[in-house]
Design an enzyme around this catalytic site. Structure first.
Site, PDB file in Angstrom:
ATOM      1  N   GLU A 178      61.457 -58.535 -25.838  1.00 10.40           N
ATOM      2  CA  GLU A 178      61.979 -57.223 -26.233  1.00 10.40           C
ATOM      3  C   GLU A 178      62.241 -57.122 -27.723  1.00 10.40           C
ATOM      4  O   GLU A 178      61.973 -56.098 -28.353  1.00 10.40           O
ATOM      5  CB  GLU A 178      63.252 -56.898 -25.444  1.00 10.40           C
ATOM      6  CG  GLU A 178      63.024 -56.670 -23.954  1.00 10.40           C
ATOM      7  CD  GLU A 178      62.891 -57.954 -23.150  1.00 10.40           C
ATOM      8  OE1 GLU A 178      63.172 -59.039 -23.730  1.00 10.40           O
ATOM      9  OE2 GLU A 178      62.500 -57.911 -21.974  1.00 10.40           O
TER      10      GLU A 178
ATOM     11  N   HIS B 156      70.459 -54.440 -14.064  1.00 12.79           N
ATOM     12  CA  HIS B 156      69.533 -53.532 -13.406  1.00 12.79           C
ATOM     13  C   HIS B 156      70.142 -52.163 -13.116  1.00 12.79           C
ATOM     14  O   HIS B 156      69.460 -51.287 -12.612  1.00 12.79           O
ATOM     15  CB  HIS B 156      69.011 -54.164 -12.116  1.00 12.79           C
ATOM     16  CG  HIS B 156      68.089 -55.321 -12.364  1.00 12.79           C
ATOM     17  ND1 HIS B 156      68.544 -56.569 -12.698  1.00 12.79           N
ATOM     18  CD2 HIS B 156      66.736 -55.411 -12.356  1.00 12.79           C
ATOM     19  CE1 HIS B 156      67.514 -57.372 -12.874  1.00 12.79           C
ATOM     20  NE2 HIS B 156      66.407 -56.704 -12.678  1.00 12.79           N
TER      21      HIS B 156
END
Lengths: 349, 331
Positions: free
Chosen positions: B66, B135
């Site tokens: 990322e 999540h």
């Protein structure tokens, strides 16, 4: 003293049993997830059992490991109990993390299991720190980080290896190259033929081994452990293996071919080790099958236990945030349940 | 906003895809990049078919990295491309946080406008999907706290496409957070043609006179549900969907509050330091003398986003929202 001595017949049988336990656990978890029983996401370790069990067998019981989002196998290999693991997958109070972690965050201090990890590449720095702690305290312990080929692209993995190499720490970096970082093939994510060439950049030993062969993994980790405890620093091991299932359960897997799966399945680490034991006269075919049945029974019992276990109380959400709680949390916890058992109230939140 | 008679009935995630398709077709500098966004079409299928249509150079499958993805996007943006990196979950953005805060947000100011950093960082965010922590969490306040970024959170398919096109055309970086709980929860009419919904403009979803309820993202639906139920009980709620949380539509917030004198903010972020606190401060600063009751925050709590057994207690629902509204109304 290794955790499982696979030079002995008893050790070989135990190693086989552990691999079967992982397979059965993950087969069951996959089915329960598909049935809507297990919440969230599950990532199965099926096909990679030889790596986890081979590595943890070669470690001593006091050694540390860090794991990944695909961590059920590492847990069982390190000796965690399937029953409490299954309860954790169900989010139940009796789980390893009291139902707060779920599939991706199982941890157990007693077993030296620093935690599965929902973040790709987050484990190696923790292993470096655990190794530094062992070195500072002059303990005969090493820390092994399991991570995937995908994680080798993450910056923090390289930072961790550099620190451990520079400080000669008792760490082992074990890449499970299952050929895919999520849904993209390894060769599209890395420029190296073998990921173990990474070791050259840090001037530490690096090896690529057959991760479908539990003995090869065991030997490589045993040597790496020896190096680590002699003060010779970390080792980088790449175990070539294969993920028989998708990245996550429910993954449509448009990125690979059936032929590839079948070819790797023919090298199943459990079946191949079992036939070697049968060929060597350590076990009979019948004994292998009854071991499998025994393991399946244990996992079925673990699932039943988890299904019937208690859910955590809503107020437990506020436990373990700080050693000494803070006013906000005490306030939330005191008012988190309605008298009728419904959702929490807002009153004086 | 331009309109067209041709509309499609799309889910929110299909509207993301449609917005990307529209801008990629119109501008060859728009590049989609991220983990599994190409051949696989994205883990939530938000980029489905784009790789087949635009090829490897425009839809780039990246390694799992990322920080590298966003850092690379900074260089691309500075030199003429318009990257639209996807973060697979907003909880996976933290390795890129340094790049976002230190460079994406500040490049223009630091270079006194000589460089700009036009990019859209897309990420699914929020809970309700039975998974814990990374999540499911809602950490939009992190990005709203950093000057130089715009933070957009749509709640309907129509707004999603229009806001995404605006974000891609914006000369500055936009964090585009998509409420994954409602990715496929319902469909809405979306024009086939290109159109924009302006960044920084809230929309009134329901006009009312008793209390102003400010919300955004997936919380818009239970908030509307609560408002409709309360209407039957004689309480007239005005529901404002903020759509952009940085910059906030201060005029819309203040004028609605001046009308009703009462405010409730509904969001799923942890309560302390969330955008709800900022809205509370705005009405205190700008409209104190109109205030009839304390501002109520109906929110998540100050804990990591919990696994499913506790999720129902964490996430605001219509019942909790109604309670919060009534408390304000009856003050």
């Amino acid at each position: 003293m290794v955790s499982i001595d696979i030079e002995t017949e008893d050790g070989q049988k135990e190693a086989l049993r552990r691999m079967m336990l992982i397979r059965s656990f993950d087969d069951t978890a996959g089915t329960l997830f598909a049935d809507g029983e297990i919440p969230g996401f599950v990532h199965l370790y099926i096909g990679e059992e030889g790596v986890g069990v081979g590595a943890c067998a070669a470690l001593e019981p006091d050694d540390y490991i860090t794991s990944t989002h695909r961590g059920h196998g590492h847990c069982i290999a390190k000796g965690l109990e399937p029953q409490s693991m299954m309860a954790e997958l169900y989010g139940k109070r009796d789980g390893y993390c009291n139902g707060k972690g779920g599939s991706m965050h199982i941890a157990d201090v007693d077993a030296g299991m620093l935690g599965a990890n929902g973040i790709v590449g987050a484990g190696p720095p923790l292993a470096t720190g655990a190794a530094l702690s062992a070195a500072q305290k002059d303990e005969d312990r090493v820390a092994l980080a399991f991570f995937g080929d995908g994680a080798v692209a993450q910056g923090q993995v390289h930072e961790a290896i550099n620190l451990a190499a520079t400080w000669d720490l008792p760490a082992i970096f074990l890449v499970e190259n299952n050929q895919f970082g999520e849904g993209t093939p390894v060769e599209k994510q890395h420029n190296l033929e073998n990921l173990s060439e990474t070791a050259e950049a840090y001037d530490i030993p690096g090896f690529t081994i057959d991760g479908m062969d539990i003995t090869a993994v065991y030997e490589a980790v045993q040597e790496a452990r020896e190096r680590a405890r002699n003060g010779d620093g970390p080792t980088f091991i790449e175990a070539d293996t294969y993920r028989f299932r998708g990245h996550f359960e429910g993954d449509q897997q448009p990125y690979r071919e059936d032929d590839d799966i079948q070819e790797w399945q023919s090298r199943c680490p459990i079946d191949s080790f079992a036939s070697r034991l049968v060929d060597a006269g350590v076990m009979t075919d019948d004994e292998v099958e009854s071991l499998r049945a025994e393991v399946d029974e244990e996992i079925a019992a673990a699932a039943e236990y988890a299904q019937n276990a208690d859910e955590p109380d809503p107020t437990e959400a506020y436990d373990d945030m700080y050693a000494v709680s803070v006013p906000e949390l005490t306030m939330f916890a005191g008012r988190s349940v309605r008298a009728d058992g419904g959702s929490p109230t807002n009153t004086d939140q | 906003m331009s309109t067209t008679s041709q509309t499609q009935n799309l889910t929110l995630v299909q509207a993301v895809r449609d917005g990307l398709y529209t801008e990629m077709s119109a501008d060859e500098d728009v590049i989609v990049m991220g983990e599994d966004v190409g051949k696989n079409g994205g883990v939530f299928r938000a980029t489905e078919g784009l790789w087949e249509e635009f090829g490897d150079d425009r839809v780039i499958d990246t390694p799992l990295a990322e920080s590298g993805i966003v850092g690379t996007a900074v260089g691309m943006a500075a030199y003429g491309l318009k990257p639209v990196p996807e973060m697979q979950f907003s909880g996976f953005m933290y390795p890129a946080f340094d790049q976002i805060v230190s460079h994406v947000a500040r490049l223009r100011n630091r270079s006194r406008g000589r460089f700009t950093c036009p990019m859209v960082i897309r990420a699914p965010y929020g809970g309700g999907i039975r998974a814990p922590e990374h999540h499911s969490e809602s950490k939009e306040a992190f990005y709203a706290h950093e000057a130089g970024l715009k933070v957009v959170i749509p709640s309907t398919p129509h707004d999603t496409k229009g806001l995404l096109i605006s974000a891609i055309r914006d000369p500055d970086p936009v964090i585009f957070l998509e409420p994954k709980l409602i990715y496929r929860a319902f469909r809405g009419d979306v024009p086939e043609a290109e159109y924009t919904v302006p960044i920084g403009e809230a929309v009134t979803r329901r006009e009312g006179s008793d209390v102003s309820v400010f919300t955004y993202g997936a919380m818009s639906r239970p908030t509307m549900e609560a408002a409709e139920e309360l209407a039957e009980e004689g309480v007239d709620c005005e529901v404002i969907d903020l759509r952009t949380i940085s910059p906030l539509d201060r005029d819309a917030i203040i004028s609605s509050f001046k009308k009703t004198g009462r405010a409730v903010v509904v969001n799923e972020a942890p309560k302390t330091g969330s955008i709800a606190a900022e809205i509370t401060a705005i009405v205190q600063e700008e409209a104190l003398l109109y205030q009839e009751a304390p501002v109520k925050r109906v929110s998540g709590f100050d804990v990591p986003y919990p696994l499913y057994a506790l999720e129902d207690y964490y996430l605001p629902n219509a019942a909790r929202i109604k309670e919060g509204i009534m408390e304000t109304v009856e003050f």
